[in-house]
Design a protein around this motif. Structure first.
Motif, mmCIF file in Angstrom:
data_model
loop_
_atom_site.group_PDB
_atom_site.id
_atom_site.type_symbol
_atom_site.label_atom_id
_atom_site.label_comp_id
_atom_site.label_asym_id
_atom_site.label_seq_id
_atom_site.Cartn_x
_atom_site.Cartn_y
_atom_site.Cartn_z
ATOM 1 N N PHE A 63 0.872 -1.171 0.000
ATOM 2 C CA PHE A 63 0.000 0.000 0.000
ATOM 3 C C PHE A 63 0.907 1.218 0.000
ATOM 4 C CE2 PHE A 63 -3.235 2.653 2.541
ATOM 5 C CZ PHE A 63 -3.980 2.979 1.422
ATOM 6 N N MET A 64 0.855 2.016 -1.065
ATOM 7 C CA MET A 64 1.690 3.205 -1.170
ATOM 8 C C MET A 64 0.829 4.439 -0.929
ATOM 9 S SD MET A 64 4.049 2.130 -4.410
ATOM 10 C CE MET A 64 5.347 3.325 -4.159
ATOM 11 N N VAL A 65 1.405 5.388 -0.172
ATOM 12 C CA VAL A 65 0.693 6.584 0.253
ATOM 13 C C VAL A 65 1.577 7.791 -0.009
ATOM 14 C CG1 VAL A 65 -0.354 7.749 2.221
ATOM 15 C CG2 VAL A 65 -0.420 5.252 2.084
ATOM 16 N N GLY A 66 1.115 8.689 -0.868
ATOM 17 C CA GLY A 66 1.870 9.904 -1.162
ATOM 18 C C GLY A 66 1.108 11.136 -0.719
ATOM 19 N N ALA A 67 1.852 12.186 -0.314
ATOM 20 C CA ALA A 67 1.222 13.413 0.178
ATOM 21 C C ALA A 67 1.973 14.638 -0.330
ATOM 22 C CB ALA A 67 1.191 13.415 1.696
ATOM 23 N N ASP A 68 1.225 15.566 -0.888
ATOM 24 C CA ASP A 68 1.752 16.862 -1.333
ATOM 25 C C ASP A 68 1.117 17.925 -0.438
ATOM 26 O OD1 ASP A 68 2.128 19.364 -2.574
ATOM 27 O OD2 ASP A 68 2.089 18.490 -4.582
ATOM 28 N N GLN A 72 -2.216 20.053 -0.860
ATOM 29 C CA GLN A 72 -3.200 19.339 -0.030
ATOM 30 C C GLN A 72 -3.860 18.197 -0.805
ATOM 31 O OE1 GLN A 72 -3.998 19.812 3.534
ATOM 32 N NE2 GLN A 72 -1.911 20.482 3.112
ATOM 33 N N LEU A 73 -3.035 17.513 -1.613
ATOM 34 C CA LEU A 73 -3.479 16.364 -2.387
ATOM 35 C C LEU A 73 -2.541 15.195 -2.117
ATOM 36 C CD1 LEU A 73 -4.183 18.045 -5.846
ATOM 37 C CD2 LEU A 73 -5.893 17.230 -4.185
ATOM 38 N N GLY A 74 -3.036 14.001 -2.362
ATOM 39 C CA GLY A 74 -2.212 12.814 -2.206
ATOM 40 C C GLY A 74 -2.596 11.764 -3.220
ATOM 41 N N VAL A 75 -1.866 10.662 -3.202
ATOM 42 C CA VAL A 75 -2.123 9.537 -4.093
ATOM 43 C C VAL A 75 -2.032 8.255 -3.276
ATOM 44 C CG1 VAL A 75 -1.298 10.652 -6.204
ATOM 45 C CG2 VAL A 75 0.315 9.414 -4.759
ATOM 46 N N LEU A 76 -2.701 7.226 -3.764
ATOM 47 C CA LEU A 76 -2.659 5.909 -3.142
ATOM 48 C C LEU A 76 -2.481 4.855 -4.225
ATOM 49 C CD1 LEU A 76 -5.841 6.198 -0.872
ATOM 50 C CD2 LEU A 76 -3.464 6.481 -0.132
ATOM 51 N N LEU A 93 -5.975 17.372 -16.073
ATOM 52 C CA LEU A 93 -5.379 17.810 -17.330
ATOM 53 C C LEU A 93 -4.548 16.705 -17.964
ATOM 54 C CD1 LEU A 93 -4.265 21.377 -16.229
ATOM 55 C CD2 LEU A 93 -6.278 20.747 -17.570
ATOM 56 N N GLY A 94 -4.480 15.561 -17.338
ATOM 57 C CA GLY A 94 -3.693 14.457 -17.868
ATOM 58 C C GLY A 94 -2.269 14.531 -17.355
ATOM 59 N N GLY A 95 -1.438 13.647 -17.860
ATOM 60 C CA GLY A 95 -0.059 13.612 -17.433
ATOM 61 C C GLY A 95 0.110 12.790 -16.175
ATOM 62 N N ALA A 96 1.274 12.938 -15.567
ATOM 63 C CA ALA A 96 1.600 12.153 -14.384
ATOM 64 C C ALA A 96 2.059 13.070 -13.258
ATOM 65 C CB ALA A 96 2.703 11.152 -14.723
ATOM 66 N N VAL A 97 2.004 12.542 -12.063
ATOM 67 C CA VAL A 97 2.532 13.214 -10.878
ATOM 68 C C VAL A 97 3.512 12.232 -10.239
ATOM 69 C CG1 VAL A 97 0.586 12.455 -9.439
ATOM 70 C CG2 VAL A 97 1.931 14.423 -8.760
ATOM 71 N N THR A 98 4.635 12.748 -9.766
ATOM 72 C CA THR A 98 5.683 11.893 -9.216
ATOM 73 C C THR A 98 5.806 12.103 -7.715
ATOM 74 O OG1 THR A 98 6.889 12.054 -11.308
ATOM 75 C CG2 THR A 98 8.111 11.254 -9.410
ATOM 76 N N HIS A 99 5.896 10.990 -7.000
ATOM 77 C CA HIS A 99 6.167 10.992 -5.560
ATOM 78 C C HIS A 99 7.408 10.129 -5.341
ATOM 79 C CE1 HIS A 99 2.542 12.981 -3.879
ATOM 80 N NE2 HIS A 99 2.048 12.638 -5.055
ATOM 81 N N VAL A 101 9.955 7.734 -2.672
ATOM 82 C CA VAL A 101 10.338 6.996 -1.476
ATOM 83 C C VAL A 101 11.858 7.046 -1.443
ATOM 84 C CG1 VAL A 101 10.391 4.768 -0.297
ATOM 85 C CG2 VAL A 101 8.387 5.400 -1.607
ATOM 86 N N THR A 102 12.424 7.733 -0.466
ATOM 87 C CA THR A 102 13.876 7.894 -0.333
ATOM 88 C C THR A 102 14.540 8.194 -1.676
ATOM 89 O OG1 THR A 102 14.337 5.522 -0.497
ATOM 90 C CG2 THR A 102 13.964 6.419 1.705
ATOM 91 N N ALA A 103 14.023 9.183 -2.366
ATOM 92 C CA ALA A 103 14.543 9.699 -3.639
ATOM 93 C C ALA A 103 14.294 8.780 -4.829
ATOM 94 C CB ALA A 103 16.024 10.062 -3.533
ATOM 95 N N ASN A 104 13.584 7.690 -4.657
ATOM 96 C CA ASN A 104 13.233 6.800 -5.772
ATOM 97 C C ASN A 104 11.857 7.200 -6.283
ATOM 98 O OD1 ASN A 104 15.544 4.968 -5.757
ATOM 99 N ND2 ASN A 104 14.794 4.405 -3.724
ATOM 100 N N PRO A 105 11.775 7.639 -7.549
ATOM 101 C CA PRO A 105 10.509 8.164 -8.062
ATOM 102 C C PRO A 105 9.506 7.074 -8.426
ATOM 103 C CG PRO A 105 12.163 8.209 -9.777
ATOM 104 C CD PRO A 105 12.856 7.737 -8.526
ATOM 105 N N THR A 106 8.243 7.381 -8.207
ATOM 106 C CA THR A 106 7.121 6.556 -8.676
ATOM 107 C C THR A 106 6.125 7.505 -9.313
ATOM 108 O OG1 THR A 106 7.424 4.958 -6.883
ATOM 109 C CG2 THR A 106 5.292 4.946 -8.011
#
Length: 145
Positions: A63-68, A72-76, A93-99, A101-106
């Motif tokens: 279970f991955m949990v991201g927070a911006d 005030q948005l996040g991803v799961l 608007l499309g595209g991707a958002v990157t979060h 974990v210890t500098a490793n992008p997802t």
């Protein structure tokens, strides 16, 4: 309220010893830490202690949990036999958002972004359900995974 324990990995030091999340307050502290911490440490990987591991000893789920915090948005994401990411309620608007974990992008599809309040609720449900995919969130199967 006390829940089952969950191991959380999101900082370099967690590679040897994960952060343990047990209570609603621990969830709030985790989300706050992700939302206000270093830019390249805003995504956590969670594993529930309540689920049986695979014969290899590895968890049968992730279970991955991201927070911006600025937005005030996040991803799961939830992975077991299938992969899912959260589904936001508004058109994107499309595209991707990157979060990270210890500098490793997802990368997540931008449509995966949901309000941080819903991220908190989902993580609390994950804990209280013994590691099941939260039902308080709508899910989509990602095309890029």
């Amino acid at each position: 309220m006390t829940f089952s324990s969950v191991q959380a990995y999101y900082r370099d030091e967690h590679s040897d010893e994960p952060s343990i999340v047990r209570t609603s307050e621990d969830v709030d502290a985790l989300i706050d830490d992700l939302a206000t911490g270093p830019e390249f440490e805003n995504l956590a990987v969670l594993h529930s202690s309540e689920r049986e591991p695979l014969p290899s000893g590895f968890p049968d789920h992730e279970f991955m949990v991201g927070a911006d915090g600025d937005r005030q948005l996040g991803v799961l994401s939830f992975m077991d036999a299938r992969n899912f990411v959260s589904l936001g309620s508004s058109e994107s608007l499309g595209g991707a958002v990157t979060h990270f974990v210890t500098a490793n992008p997802t990368e997540f599809p931008r449509t995966a972004e949901i309000p941080l309040a819903l991220v908190r609720q989902a993580v609390k449900e994950f804990l209280s359900s013994g590691g099941q995919r939260p039902t308080c969130v709508q899910w989509q199967e990602p095309e890029i995974w």
